[in-house]
Design an enzyme around this catalytic site. Structure first.
Site, PDB file in Angstrom:
ATOM      1  N   LEU A  13      -4.192   9.499   6.909  1.00  0.00           N
ATOM      2  CA  LEU A  13      -4.749  10.706   7.542  1.00  0.00           C
ATOM      3  C   LEU A  13      -6.151  10.451   8.109  1.00  0.00           C
ATOM      4  O   LEU A  13      -6.433  10.728   9.278  1.00  0.00           O
ATOM      5  CB  LEU A  13      -4.795  11.825   6.478  1.00  0.00           C
ATOM      6  CG  LEU A  13      -5.655  13.042   6.762  1.00  0.00           C
ATOM      7  CD1 LEU A  13      -5.092  13.848   7.925  1.00  0.00           C
ATOM      8  CD2 LEU A  13      -5.749  13.924   5.504  1.00  0.00           C
ATOM      9  N   VAL A  14      -7.047   9.927   7.277  1.00  0.00           N
ATOM     10  CA  VAL A  14      -8.440   9.760   7.700  1.00  0.00           C
ATOM     11  C   VAL A  14      -8.565   8.554   8.639  1.00  0.00           C
ATOM     12  O   VAL A  14      -9.276   8.610   9.651  1.00  0.00           O
ATOM     13  CB  VAL A  14      -9.377   9.622   6.471  1.00  0.00           C
ATOM     14  CG1 VAL A  14     -10.823   9.520   6.919  1.00  0.00           C
ATOM     15  CG2 VAL A  14      -9.194  10.801   5.504  1.00  0.00           C
ATOM     16  N   TYR A 144      -7.439   9.511 -11.226  1.00  0.00           N
ATOM     17  CA  TYR A 144      -8.002   9.327  -9.874  1.00  0.00           C
ATOM     18  C   TYR A 144      -9.523   9.480  -9.918  1.00  0.00           C
ATOM     19  O   TYR A 144     -10.266   8.672  -9.340  1.00  0.00           O
ATOM     20  CB  TYR A 144      -7.367  10.389  -8.985  1.00  0.00           C
ATOM     21  CG  TYR A 144      -7.834  10.504  -7.559  1.00  0.00           C
ATOM     22  CD1 TYR A 144      -7.400   9.616  -6.582  1.00  0.00           C
ATOM     23  CD2 TYR A 144      -8.679  11.548  -7.168  1.00  0.00           C
ATOM     24  CE1 TYR A 144      -7.793   9.767  -5.254  1.00  0.00           C
ATOM     25  CE2 TYR A 144      -9.076  11.701  -5.849  1.00  0.00           C
ATOM     26  CZ  TYR A 144      -8.629  10.804  -4.900  1.00  0.00           C
ATOM     27  OH  TYR A 144      -9.017  10.947  -3.589  1.00  0.00           O
TER      28      TYR A 144
HETATM   29  P1  NAP Z   1      -3.328   8.625   3.065  1.00  0.00           P
HETATM   30  O1  NAP Z   1      -3.015   9.371   4.297  1.00  0.00           O
HETATM   31  O2  NAP Z   1      -2.401   8.733   1.893  1.00  0.00           O
HETATM   32  O3  NAP Z   1      -3.467   7.090   3.443  1.00  0.00           O
HETATM   33  C1  NAP Z   1      -3.690   6.129   2.476  1.00  0.00           C
HETATM   34  C2  NAP Z   1      -3.975   4.825   3.157  1.00  0.00           C
HETATM   35  O4  NAP Z   1      -4.211   3.822   2.152  1.00  0.00           O
HETATM   36  C3  NAP Z   1      -2.799   4.322   4.005  1.00  0.00           C
HETATM   37  O5  NAP Z   1      -3.313   3.679   5.150  1.00  0.00           O
HETATM   38  C4  NAP Z   1      -2.130   3.310   3.083  1.00  0.00           C
HETATM   39  O6  NAP Z   1      -1.442   2.310   3.787  1.00  0.00           O
HETATM   40  C5  NAP Z   1      -3.345   2.731   2.378  1.00  0.00           C
HETATM   41  N1  NAP Z   1      -3.003   2.129   1.098  1.00  0.00           N
HETATM   42  C6  NAP Z   1      -2.486   2.758   0.011  1.00  0.00           C
HETATM   43  N2  NAP Z   1      -2.287   1.866  -0.976  1.00  0.00           N
HETATM   44  C7  NAP Z   1      -2.684   0.648  -0.500  1.00  0.00           C
HETATM   45  C8  NAP Z   1      -2.721  -0.661  -1.040  1.00  0.00           C
HETATM   46  N3  NAP Z   1      -2.309  -0.910  -2.287  1.00  0.00           N
HETATM   47  N4  NAP Z   1      -3.180  -1.666  -0.261  1.00  0.00           N
HETATM   48  C9  NAP Z   1      -3.597  -1.421   1.013  1.00  0.00           C
HETATM   49  N5  NAP Z   1      -3.604  -0.208   1.574  1.00  0.00           N
HETATM   50  C10 NAP Z   1      -3.147   0.816   0.828  1.00  0.00           C
HETATM   51  O7  NAP Z   1      -4.765   8.964   2.519  1.00  0.00           O
HETATM   52  P2  NAP Z   1      -5.966   9.763   3.211  1.00  0.00           P
HETATM   53  O8  NAP Z   1      -5.742  11.182   2.923  1.00  0.00           O
HETATM   54  O9  NAP Z   1      -6.178   9.268   4.602  1.00  0.00           O
HETATM   55  O10 NAP Z   1      -7.180   9.297   2.290  1.00  0.00           O
HETATM   56  C11 NAP Z   1      -8.160   8.370   2.745  1.00  0.00           C
HETATM   57  C12 NAP Z   1      -9.291   8.346   1.733  1.00  0.00           C
HETATM   58  O11 NAP Z   1      -9.851   9.634   1.635  1.00  0.00           O
HETATM   59  C13 NAP Z   1      -8.841   7.952   0.318  1.00  0.00           C
HETATM   60  O12 NAP Z   1      -9.786   7.097  -0.238  1.00  0.00           O
HETATM   61  C14 NAP Z   1      -8.806   9.283  -0.412  1.00  0.00           C
HETATM   62  O13 NAP Z   1      -9.029   9.107  -1.789  1.00  0.00           O
HETATM   63  C15 NAP Z   1      -9.919  10.033   0.273  1.00  0.00           C
HETATM   64  N6  NAP Z   1      -9.824  11.503   0.222  1.00  0.00           N
HETATM   65  C16 NAP Z   1      -8.730  12.146   0.734  1.00  0.00           C
HETATM   66  C17 NAP Z   1      -8.677  13.530   0.683  1.00  0.00           C
HETATM   67  C18 NAP Z   1      -7.518  14.311   1.241  1.00  0.00           C
HETATM   68  O14 NAP Z   1      -7.517  15.550   1.114  1.00  0.00           O
HETATM   69  N7  NAP Z   1      -6.530  13.690   1.863  1.00  0.00           N
HETATM   70  C19 NAP Z   1      -9.744  14.248   0.115  1.00  0.00           C
HETATM   71  C20 NAP Z   1     -10.858  13.567  -0.371  1.00  0.00           C
HETATM   72  C21 NAP Z   1     -10.876  12.174  -0.303  1.00  0.00           C
HETATM   73  P3  NAP Z   1       0.135   2.472   4.126  1.00  0.00           P
HETATM   74  O15 NAP Z   1       0.266   3.752   4.894  1.00  0.00           O
HETATM   75  O16 NAP Z   1       0.470   1.305   4.929  1.00  0.00           O
HETATM   76  O17 NAP Z   1       0.815   2.530   2.799  1.00  0.00           O
END
Ligand code: NAP
Ligand code: GDP
Length: 322
Positions: A13-14, A144
């Site tokens: 997403l980000v 987490y």
């Molecule tokens: P997301 O859409 O679930 O994407 C996760 C990303 O991490 C994907 O690119 C995934 O790759 C990659 N990933 C997961 N496991 C991995 C591994 N073992 N090795 C390499 N890459 C891996 O998450 P997001 O919502 O964009 O979150 C991005 C960041 O923001 C995270 O650190 C999260 O904790 C933080 N955050 C998110 C939210 C929210 O509401 N979404 C809020 C606060 C903070 P693949 O797609 O190829 O598996």
């Protein structure tokens, strides 16, 4: 030598939002690329960052000078409640590998990503950057939360022992195009968009989990992307920085559901399943430090951002992560 910016988690997403902004803003502008700068958006198929050897290979291949570290095991309340040990172990491993290999490769700057989930449960509101470690996180997502808190501890230790320029951002609940729209494991906005869409298609009730009363601050992924790019250029303090709308912009889950019903155009029955968890009641975070540093910055109004996200989901239904 021009910079090479590696975005881990670049397919999420980000990461997708940063890719969109960096590729659409004019080169040399506030949120655009610098001349000659290269951006790499890595996904897990490019290397599983839980594995140190794969992490090393990724750095050998891309030779980043700067890293925006987003990769994580991520999920909404219900996924966090089910897989606490996996959230703890996977995220500890990913973060330790990324920071250590960034250190070994003399990366000039790393911005990692925490979340307002890391804050203590029992604490005086609003949350601010000095309150991360002063009490236990909420029980629903302690795996987490502790893994993410350790990023801040590691950043400080790398700085004190080696002088590394490592820091972190703390976004609130994020939503936007390319989110994970899984029905059970996603965050509230994408899960409810998908549920409401199906309720409309199948003429079934739209069921929201919990009481609808908890409050959250939401940030649109494109706004967050701009703030990450600004941080990369302008923020060099080890102390984490909260990236959020104002603390007076909390929205209840019921308000979120109402806005989704409107954006989806759903006219059927709509109920709350109060047998399901509410999670933390609220966690309002102050964006005072951010607003004092970033200068002129306008957040996208919540309903506009929600409309864009629903429109994206409907247009990309076949290929969306769900
Ligand atoms: P997301 O859409 O679930 O994407 C996760 C990303 O991490 C994907 O690119 C995934 O790759 C990659 N990933 C997961 N496991 C991995 C591994 N073992 N090795 C390499 N890459 C891996 O998450 P997001 O919502 O964009 O979150 C991005 C960041 O923001 C995270 O650190 C999260 O904790 C933080 N955050 C998110 C939210 C929210 O509401 N979404 C809020 C606060 C903070 P693949 O797609 O190829 O598996
Ligand atoms: P949080 O902000 O980290 O707690 O995570 P979420 O994005 O998962 O939001 C959780 C809040 O939304 C809780 O109050 C849930 O009861 C409520 N909620 C309502 N329906 C859903 C749903 O379908 N999925 C999720 N994840 N949460 C929901």
């Amino acid at each position: 030598m021009p910079n090479t910016v590696l975005v881990t988690g670049g397919s999420g997403l980000v990461g997708k939002a940063i890719e969109h902004i960096i590729n659409t803003e004019a080169e040399g502008s506030r949120f655009g690329k610098l001349p000659g700068e290269k951006w790499i958006f890595a996904r897990s198929a490019d290397g599983d960052l839980r594995d140190v050897e794969q992490t090393k290979k990724m750095y050998e291949k891309y030779k980043p000078t700067h890293v925006i570290h987003l990769a994580a095991l991520v999920g909404g309340l219900f996924k966090n409640m089910k897989y606490k040990l996996t959230f703890l172990r996977d995220n500890l491993a990913i973060n330790s590998n990324v920071l250590e290999i960034s250190h070994q490769n003399k990366v000039e700057k790393v911005i990692s990503c925490l979340s307002t989930c890391v804050f203590p449960d029992k604490v005086e509101y609003p949350l601010d950057e000095n309150k991360i470690h002063i009490g236990e996180p909420h029980d629903s997502n302690f795996g987490y939360a502790y893994a993410k808190r350790m990023v801040d501890v590691q950043d400080r230790a790398y700085k004190e022992e080696f002088g590394d320029n490592f820091t972190s951002a703390i976004p609130t609940n994020v939503f936007g195009p390319h989110d994970n729209f899984q029905l059970e494991d996603a965050h509230v906005i994408p899960a409810l968009i998908h549920k409401c869409y199906l309720a409309k298609q199948n003429k079934t009730p739209f069921v929201v989990a919990g009481s609808g009363k908890p409050l959250r601050q939401f940030i649109y992924s494109y706004d967050l992307a701009k703030l990450f790019i600004w941080m990369l250029r302008s923020y060099d303090d080890v102390t984490p920085l909260i990236l959020s709308v104002g603390e007076d912009e909390e929205v209840s889950i019921k308000q979120v559901a109402d806005a989704i019903v409107k954006a989806v155009g759903f006219k059927g029955e709509y109920t709350f399943d109060t047998t399901r968890a509410d999670g933390q009641f609220r966690k309002p975070a102050s964006n005072g430090k951010l607003m004092g540093l970033v200068g002129d910055f306008k957040f996208t109004p919540f309903e506009d951002a929600l409309d864009n996200t629903v429109a994206w989901f409907v247009a990309n239904y076949e290929n969306a992560r769900k």
